[in-house]
Structure formats: C-alpha cells, structure tokens
Design a protein around this motif. Sequence first.
Motif, PDB file in Angstrom:
ATOM      1  N   LEU A 166      -5.689 -59.942  36.176  1.00 47.47           N
ATOM      2  CA  LEU A 166      -5.088 -59.784  34.856  1.00 47.47           C
ATOM      3  C   LEU A 166      -4.114 -58.620  34.872  1.00 47.47           C
ATOM      4  CD1 LEU A 166      -8.354 -60.037  32.730  1.00 47.47           C
ATOM      5  CD2 LEU A 166      -6.646 -61.835  33.052  1.00 47.47           C
ATOM      6  N   THR A 167      -3.129 -58.704  33.996  1.00 47.95           N
ATOM      7  CA  THR A 167      -2.211 -57.576  33.846  1.00 47.95           C
ATOM      8  C   THR A 167      -2.925 -56.444  33.111  1.00 47.95           C
ATOM      9  OG1 THR A 167      -1.373 -58.332  31.715  1.00 47.95           O
ATOM     10  CG2 THR A 167      -0.234 -59.153  33.691  1.00 47.95           C
ATOM     11  N   GLU A 168      -2.394 -55.246  33.239  1.00 51.16           N
ATOM     12  CA  GLU A 168      -2.966 -54.102  32.527  1.00 51.16           C
ATOM     13  C   GLU A 168      -2.936 -54.336  31.016  1.00 51.16           C
ATOM     14  OE1 GLU A 168      -4.582 -51.377  33.574  1.00 51.16           O
ATOM     15  OE2 GLU A 168      -4.476 -52.227  35.588  1.00 51.16           O
ATOM     16  N   THR A 169      -1.884 -54.992  30.530  1.00 54.24           N
ATOM     17  CA  THR A 169      -1.760 -55.274  29.097  1.00 54.24           C
ATOM     18  C   THR A 169      -2.901 -56.164  28.624  1.00 54.24           C
ATOM     19  OG1 THR A 169       0.636 -55.071  29.237  1.00 54.24           O
ATOM     20  CG2 THR A 169      -0.229 -56.242  27.326  1.00 54.24           C
ATOM     21  N   LEU A 170      -3.197 -57.215  29.394  1.00 53.82           N
ATOM     22  CA  LEU A 170      -4.299 -58.103  29.018  1.00 53.82           C
ATOM     23  C   LEU A 170      -5.644 -57.384  29.090  1.00 53.82           C
ATOM     24  CD1 LEU A 170      -3.281 -61.489  30.674  1.00 53.82           C
ATOM     25  CD2 LEU A 170      -3.373 -60.948  28.233  1.00 53.82           C
ATOM     26  N   VAL A 171      -5.842 -56.595  30.122  1.00 54.44           N
ATOM     27  CA  VAL A 171      -7.096 -55.850  30.264  1.00 54.44           C
ATOM     28  C   VAL A 171      -7.293 -54.920  29.067  1.00 54.44           C
ATOM     29  CG1 VAL A 171      -8.301 -54.086  31.619  1.00 54.44           C
ATOM     30  CG2 VAL A 171      -7.189 -56.011  32.765  1.00 54.44           C
ATOM     31  N   ALA A 172      -6.239 -54.218  28.679  1.00 55.57           N
ATOM     32  CA  ALA A 172      -6.338 -53.299  27.541  1.00 55.57           C
ATOM     33  C   ALA A 172      -6.663 -54.054  26.258  1.00 55.57           C
ATOM     34  CB  ALA A 172      -5.030 -52.518  27.379  1.00 55.57           C
ATOM     35  N   TRP A 173      -6.024 -55.210  26.047  1.00 56.15           N
ATOM     36  CA  TRP A 173      -6.286 -55.992  24.845  1.00 56.15           C
ATOM     37  C   TRP A 173      -7.720 -56.520  24.836  1.00 56.15           C
ATOM     38  CZ3 TRP A 173      -7.475 -61.169  23.874  1.00 56.15           C
ATOM     39  CH2 TRP A 173      -7.439 -61.520  22.526  1.00 56.15           C
ATOM     40  N   ILE A 174      -8.178 -57.054  25.960  1.00 55.07           N
ATOM     41  CA  ILE A 174      -9.553 -57.553  26.055  1.00 55.07           C
ATOM     42  C   ILE A 174     -10.541 -56.427  25.799  1.00 55.07           C
ATOM     43  CG2 ILE A 174     -11.296 -58.443  27.672  1.00 55.07           C
ATOM     44  CD1 ILE A 174      -8.958 -60.080  28.941  1.00 55.07           C
ATOM     45  N   ASP A 175     -10.329 -55.293  26.439  1.00 55.01           N
ATOM     46  CA  ASP A 175     -11.225 -54.148  26.247  1.00 55.01           C
ATOM     47  C   ASP A 175     -11.273 -53.713  24.787  1.00 55.01           C
ATOM     48  OD1 ASP A 175     -11.823 -54.175  28.953  1.00 55.01           O
ATOM     49  OD2 ASP A 175     -10.556 -52.440  29.432  1.00 55.01           O
ATOM     50  N   SER A 176     -10.122 -53.745  24.105  1.00 53.69           N
ATOM     51  CA  SER A 176     -10.107 -53.337  22.689  1.00 53.69           C
ATOM     52  C   SER A 176     -10.860 -54.342  21.822  1.00 53.69           C
ATOM     53  CB  SER A 176      -8.673 -53.142  22.186  1.00 53.69           C
ATOM     54  OG  SER A 176      -8.008 -54.383  22.035  1.00 53.69           O
ATOM     55  N   GLN A 177     -10.754 -55.627  22.135  1.00 54.57           N
ATOM     56  CA  GLN A 177     -11.476 -56.648  21.375  1.00 54.57           C
ATOM     57  C   GLN A 177     -12.987 -56.478  21.526  1.00 54.57           C
ATOM     58  OE1 GLN A 177      -9.904 -59.223  19.351  1.00 54.57           O
ATOM     59  NE2 GLN A 177      -8.401 -57.606  19.657  1.00 54.57           N
ATOM     60  N   VAL A 178     -13.426 -56.188  22.731  1.00 51.27           N
ATOM     61  CA  VAL A 178     -14.850 -55.968  22.983  1.00 51.27           C
ATOM     62  C   VAL A 178     -15.305 -54.668  22.321  1.00 51.27           C
ATOM     63  CG1 VAL A 178     -16.604 -55.573  24.775  1.00 51.27           C
ATOM     64  CG2 VAL A 178     -14.846 -57.340  25.105  1.00 51.27           C
ATOM     65  N   ALA A 179     -14.519 -53.601  22.449  1.00 48.94           N
ATOM     66  CA  ALA A 179     -14.873 -52.311  21.854  1.00 48.94           C
ATOM     67  C   ALA A 179     -14.949 -52.390  20.335  1.00 48.94           C
ATOM     68  CB  ALA A 179     -13.861 -51.243  22.278  1.00 48.94           C
ATOM     69  N   ASN A 180     -14.089 -53.207  19.728  1.00 48.45           N
ATOM     70  CA  ASN A 180     -14.087 -53.358  18.268  1.00 48.45           C
ATOM     71  C   ASN A 180     -15.199 -54.270  17.772  1.00 48.45           C
ATOM     72  OD1 ASN A 180     -11.861 -51.707  17.987  1.00 48.45           O
ATOM     73  ND2 ASN A 180     -10.402 -53.403  18.025  1.00 48.45           N
ATOM     74  N   GLY A 181     -15.954 -54.857  18.690  1.00 46.92           N
ATOM     75  CA  GLY A 181     -17.053 -55.725  18.298  1.00 46.92           C
ATOM     76  C   GLY A 181     -16.647 -57.155  17.997  1.00 46.92           C
ATOM     77  N   GLU A 182     -15.399 -57.504  18.292  1.00 49.25           N
ATOM     78  CA  GLU A 182     -14.950 -58.879  18.052  1.00 49.25           C
ATOM     79  C   GLU A 182     -15.652 -59.851  18.998  1.00 49.25           C
ATOM     80  OE1 GLU A 182     -12.935 -59.952  15.577  1.00 49.25           O
ATOM     81  OE2 GLU A 182     -12.993 -57.885  14.868  1.00 49.25           O
ATOM     82  N   TYR A 183     -15.984 -59.388  20.182  1.00 50.61           N
ATOM     83  CA  TYR A 183     -16.680 -60.187  21.189  1.00 50.61           C
ATOM     84  C   TYR A 183     -17.761 -59.331  21.813  1.00 50.61           C
ATOM     85  CZ  TYR A 183     -12.745 -63.276  20.550  1.00 50.61           C
ATOM     86  OH  TYR A 183     -11.818 -64.096  19.983  1.00 50.61           O
ATOM     87  N   ALA A 184     -18.836 -59.970  22.237  1.00 49.82           N
ATOM     88  CA  ALA A 184     -19.956 -59.242  22.833  1.00 49.82           C
ATOM     89  C   ALA A 184     -19.625 -58.722  24.224  1.00 49.82           C
ATOM     90  CB  ALA A 184     -21.185 -60.141  22.898  1.00 49.82           C
ATOM     91  N   SER A 185     -18.722 -59.420  24.915  1.00 48.92           N
ATOM     92  CA  SER A 185     -18.374 -59.043  26.289  1.00 48.92           C
ATOM     93  C   SER A 185     -17.052 -59.692  26.663  1.00 48.92           C
ATOM     94  CB  SER A 185     -19.455 -59.527  27.259  1.00 48.92           C
ATOM     95  OG  SER A 185     -19.479 -60.951  27.282  1.00 48.92           O
ATOM     96  N   THR A 186     -16.521 -59.270  27.791  1.00 48.70           N
ATOM     97  CA  THR A 186     -15.317 -59.907  28.314  1.00 48.70           C
ATOM     98  C   THR A 186     -15.582 -61.387  28.567  1.00 48.70           C
ATOM     99  OG1 THR A 186     -14.541 -57.860  29.322  1.00 48.70           O
ATOM    100  CG2 THR A 186     -13.659 -59.902  30.235  1.00 48.70           C
TER     101      THR A 186
END
Length: 66
Positions: free
Chosen positions: A11-31
């Motif tokens: 994954l690109t760094e941009t995608l990794v950052a977006w995925i990590d933010s979604q998980v950190a915000n509680g939108e998803y339980a995990s990657t």
Amino acid sequence: MPAKHSRHIALTETLVAWIDSQVANGEYASTSDLIRTAIRVLRVQEEGRPVQPASAMSAPHGKGQA
C-alpha cells in the motif's frame, strides 16, 4: 471470523495513513475489518446491486467482528 487465508499487499503511505486513521477513529475494528468491508462493497458493485451503507455491510465497526 478467524482468518483462514492471509494475503500480503503493498500500500502507499497515503492509503496506510487513511486506513490507520479509520481504525483509530473507531470506524473499523481493525485493518482486516476495513479491507473485508471494502471487498464486500466492490463485490456488490460488480454484481450491479445498490451499495448499502458501511454500517449495513458488517457488524457495527469497532464493536464486533464482520
């Protein structure tokens, strides 16, 4: 649901950052939860069915497993 198969993806760094933010915000339980939901959405689109909101695609994010 325990994973039966695993895949390694690049994954690109941009995608990794977006995925990590979604998980950190509680939108998803995990990657893995986010990726499974994304794949479900793509499959629904491919089949020509209307896409349901993410909340309808799996268990409530951060509160269970899909």
